[in-house]
Design a protein around this motif. Sequence first.
Motif, PDB file in Angstrom:
ATOM      1  N   SER A 271       0.717  -1.229   0.135  1.00 27.19           N
ATOM      2  CA  SER A 271      -0.198   0.091   0.110  1.00 27.19           C
ATOM      3  C   SER A 271       0.806   1.187   0.199  1.00 27.19           C
ATOM      4  CB  SER A 271      -0.890  -0.013   1.207  1.00 27.19           C
ATOM      5  OG  SER A 271      -1.670  -1.191   1.279  1.00 27.19           O
ATOM      6  N   LEU A 272       0.770   2.079  -1.016  1.00 30.08           N
ATOM      7  CA  LEU A 272       1.310   3.160  -1.083  1.00 30.08           C
ATOM      8  C   LEU A 272       0.564   4.287  -1.847  1.00 30.08           C
ATOM      9  CD1 LEU A 272       4.590   4.666  -0.883  1.00 30.08           C
ATOM     10  CD2 LEU A 272       4.663   3.919  -3.345  1.00 30.08           C
ATOM     11  N   ASP A 273       0.356   5.561  -1.213  1.00 32.67           N
ATOM     12  CA  ASP A 273      -0.523   6.426  -1.725  1.00 32.67           C
ATOM     13  C   ASP A 273       0.224   7.331  -2.722  1.00 32.67           C
ATOM     14  OD1 ASP A 273      -2.620   5.140  -0.415  1.00 32.67           O
ATOM     15  OD2 ASP A 273      -2.966   6.828   0.959  1.00 32.67           O
ATOM     16  N   GLY A 274       1.458   7.138  -2.977  1.00 28.46           N
ATOM     17  CA  GLY A 274       1.855   8.240  -4.047  1.00 28.46           C
ATOM     18  C   GLY A 274       3.045   8.660  -3.519  1.00 28.46           C
ATOM     19  N   PRO A 275       3.420  10.133  -3.895  1.00 31.08           N
ATOM     20  CA  PRO A 275       4.652  10.885  -3.569  1.00 31.08           C
ATOM     21  C   PRO A 275       4.714  10.891  -2.160  1.00 31.08           C
ATOM     22  CG  PRO A 275       3.823  12.106  -5.127  1.00 31.08           C
ATOM     23  CD  PRO A 275       2.555  10.946  -4.708  1.00 31.08           C
ATOM     24  N   LYS A 276       5.963  11.411  -1.572  1.00 29.11           N
ATOM     25  CA  LYS A 276       6.142  11.466  -0.063  1.00 29.11           C
ATOM     26  C   LYS A 276       5.131  12.173   0.686  1.00 29.11           C
ATOM     27  CE  LYS A 276       9.592  12.159   3.299  1.00 29.11           C
ATOM     28  NZ  LYS A 276       8.632  12.559   4.488  1.00 29.11           N
TER      29      LYS A 276
ATOM     30  N   ALA B  33      -1.728  10.730   4.557  1.00 37.16           N
ATOM     31  CA  ALA B  33      -2.583   9.740   4.510  1.00 37.16           C
ATOM     32  C   ALA B  33      -2.294   8.709   5.507  1.00 37.16           C
ATOM     33  CB  ALA B  33      -3.062   9.266   3.349  1.00 37.16           C
ATOM     34  N   ARG B  34      -1.215   8.120   5.606  1.00 37.39           N
ATOM     35  CA  ARG B  34      -0.542   7.087   6.231  1.00 37.39           C
ATOM     36  C   ARG B  34       0.215   7.226   7.183  1.00 37.39           C
ATOM     37  NH1 ARG B  34      -2.941   2.945   3.403  1.00 37.39           N
ATOM     38  NH2 ARG B  34      -1.428   1.378   4.360  1.00 37.39           N
TER      39      ARG B  34
ATOM     40  N   GLY C 206       5.092  10.068   9.586  1.00 36.28           N
ATOM     41  CA  GLY C 206       4.686   9.532   8.120  1.00 36.28           C
ATOM     42  C   GLY C 206       5.579   8.200   7.844  1.00 36.28           C
ATOM     43  N   THR C 207       5.079   7.391   7.107  1.00 41.55           N
ATOM     44  CA  THR C 207       5.836   6.173   6.912  1.00 41.55           C
ATOM     45  C   THR C 207       6.358   5.996   5.330  1.00 41.55           C
ATOM     46  OG1 THR C 207       3.452   5.236   6.150  1.00 41.55           O
ATOM     47  CG2 THR C 207       4.140   4.984   8.576  1.00 41.55           C
ATOM     48  N   TYR C 208       6.288   7.016   4.708  1.00 41.30           N
ATOM     49  CA  TYR C 208       6.920   6.906   3.292  1.00 41.30           C
ATOM     50  C   TYR C 208       8.338   6.223   3.198  1.00 41.30           C
ATOM     51  CZ  TYR C 208       8.453   7.920  -1.418  1.00 41.30           C
ATOM     52  OH  TYR C 208       8.865   7.663  -2.608  1.00 41.30           O
ATOM     53  N   SER C 209       8.974   6.919   4.040  1.00 38.87           N
ATOM     54  CA  SER C 209      10.588   6.429   3.863  1.00 38.87           C
ATOM     55  C   SER C 209      10.566   4.808   4.170  1.00 38.87           C
ATOM     56  CB  SER C 209      11.333   7.080   4.828  1.00 38.87           C
ATOM     57  OG  SER C 209      11.152   7.147   6.037  1.00 38.87           O
ATOM     58  N   ARG C 210       9.880   4.414   5.218  1.00 44.55           N
ATOM     59  CA  ARG C 210      10.046   3.026   5.586  1.00 44.55           C
ATOM     60  C   ARG C 210       9.495   2.267   4.419  1.00 44.55           C
ATOM     61  NH1 ARG C 210       7.735   3.463  11.470  1.00 44.55           N
ATOM     62  NH2 ARG C 210       6.980   5.736  10.793  1.00 44.55           N
ATOM     63  N   VAL C 211       8.278   2.705   3.876  1.00 41.27           N
ATOM     64  CA  VAL C 211       7.631   1.635   2.800  1.00 41.27           C
ATOM     65  C   VAL C 211       8.497   1.795   1.292  1.00 41.27           C
ATOM     66  CG1 VAL C 211       5.667   1.422   1.109  1.00 41.27           C
ATOM     67  CG2 VAL C 211       5.520   2.400   3.585  1.00 41.27           C
ATOM     68  N   ALA C 212       9.285   2.934   1.379  1.00 41.18           N
ATOM     69  CA  ALA C 212      10.223   3.097   0.075  1.00 41.18           C
ATOM     70  C   ALA C 212      11.366   2.146   0.307  1.00 41.18           C
ATOM     71  CB  ALA C 212      10.541   4.245  -0.060  1.00 41.18           C
ATOM     72  N   ALA C 213      11.918   2.022   1.419  1.00 40.04           N
ATOM     73  CA  ALA C 213      12.872   1.070   1.827  1.00 40.04           C
ATOM     74  C   ALA C 213      12.736  -0.308   1.725  1.00 40.04           C
ATOM     75  CB  ALA C 213      13.368   1.377   3.489  1.00 40.04           C
TER      76      ALA C 213
END
Lengths: 373, 57
Positions: free
Chosen positions: A122-127, A133-134, A141-148
């Motif tokens: 699950s990834l909603d888009g850019p950081k 949202a997540r 924020g969780t973007y960096s962990r999902v990107a990893a």
Amino acid sequence: MIVDTVLVKVASRCNLDCGYCYVYNMGDDGWRRQPKRLAVDTIAALGRSLRELASDQDAAFSVVLHGGEPLLLGPERLTLLCATLRSELPLGCTLAIQTNGVLLDDAVIEICIEHDVSISISLDGPKEVHDRARPDLRGRGTYSRVAAALDRLRVTPERHRLLTGVLAVIDPVADPIATYEALKATRAPSIDFLHRDGNHDLLPAGKGARDTVEYGDWLVRLLDHYLDDRNPTPIRLFDEMLKLLLAEAETGITSPATVGRLLIIETDGTVQKNDTLKSAHRDADRFAAPASVFEGRLSTFMRSAAFSEHEASQQPTAPACLACPYLGPCGGGMPAHRWAAENAYDNPSIYCADQQLLIRHMRARIGAWRAAA
Amino acid sequence: MSLQHPSSQAAPEEQPRLAAPVSLDQRTLDRLMAEVRNGATTEAGRYNRMHNRHNRS
């Protein structure tokens, strides 16, 4: 009646706090009454029960490990679950996991390789879009962990093969093209978009009224970009509808195709209705007397009046839908999006106007394409 | 009785204007039509009704 997908809620809790979540943030609290994760004896009963189902229907299905966050099951029990399912199920059955990615470390990836479990993230888009949202339970924020996690999946071809797609919830305030390009940059082979959940009594964020088309406009802009993309990543939301419209253009009818069914099994081993109904009202997804993997056969429950009634309730019933020229590709929308306290599911989807706009635009694009051919 | 929802009434088949000339290089539609001709379509409307929150395409 053939089951083609079994969704197993392997963990009833989540490590994220997404504001739009239909499980935790739309009024239902059924998760509080569930075990936090699949118990060992439930795993054994689940394996046995699904083996019987495959045998009874003489057809394979996909098992999707879902939650909550399925990786909260932990590596040891995930290994036990996957080994049990692989041992009990026929070869044609596939295993998949839908995860937020935060706990997707090397150990989990190795388990997925060993048991051939595909992974969707699950990834909603850019950081900035994703982090808005997540967030996690601390608001970070969780973007960096999902990107990893996505990086870890791309390290080798063997790992990359596991990644089947990314799944994004639409943020109608975000730019659709930037969102698509960010998802495409993950090099996942497929992208899917979800509408935010809501109903006639509680419209989702970004939708001003039932007859406004914020989501439709967003999707039309994305559709144009997608169809003109010379190196596209498939978008399932569009492809499923476009194929029906192409079949209609080719043959004059929307395809009858194969009818498959979805079965949802909760963390305690009981069978529930489509879990997204939670967003309509409390306990909307619960059968009064649910079947369980601990007793009886799932195929018997699927022939019951209760299950038939649930299946029938998935079909559109509003007169406006039954007379609608877009019903084939639209389908009437998700039952949860048809809900109103006043008259239950006997309504068009809150996304009706958005769907009509999108389908009209799809037909126009297909017409132009056929004319140019 | 369903809630009144003017936008969901059976609408005349109108063709929206396309904002820009359509590219002739429509590889997505080519791919999808090939899939349709190979019988790879799902039950009409099922995807939108039963969207089940995972992506395993």
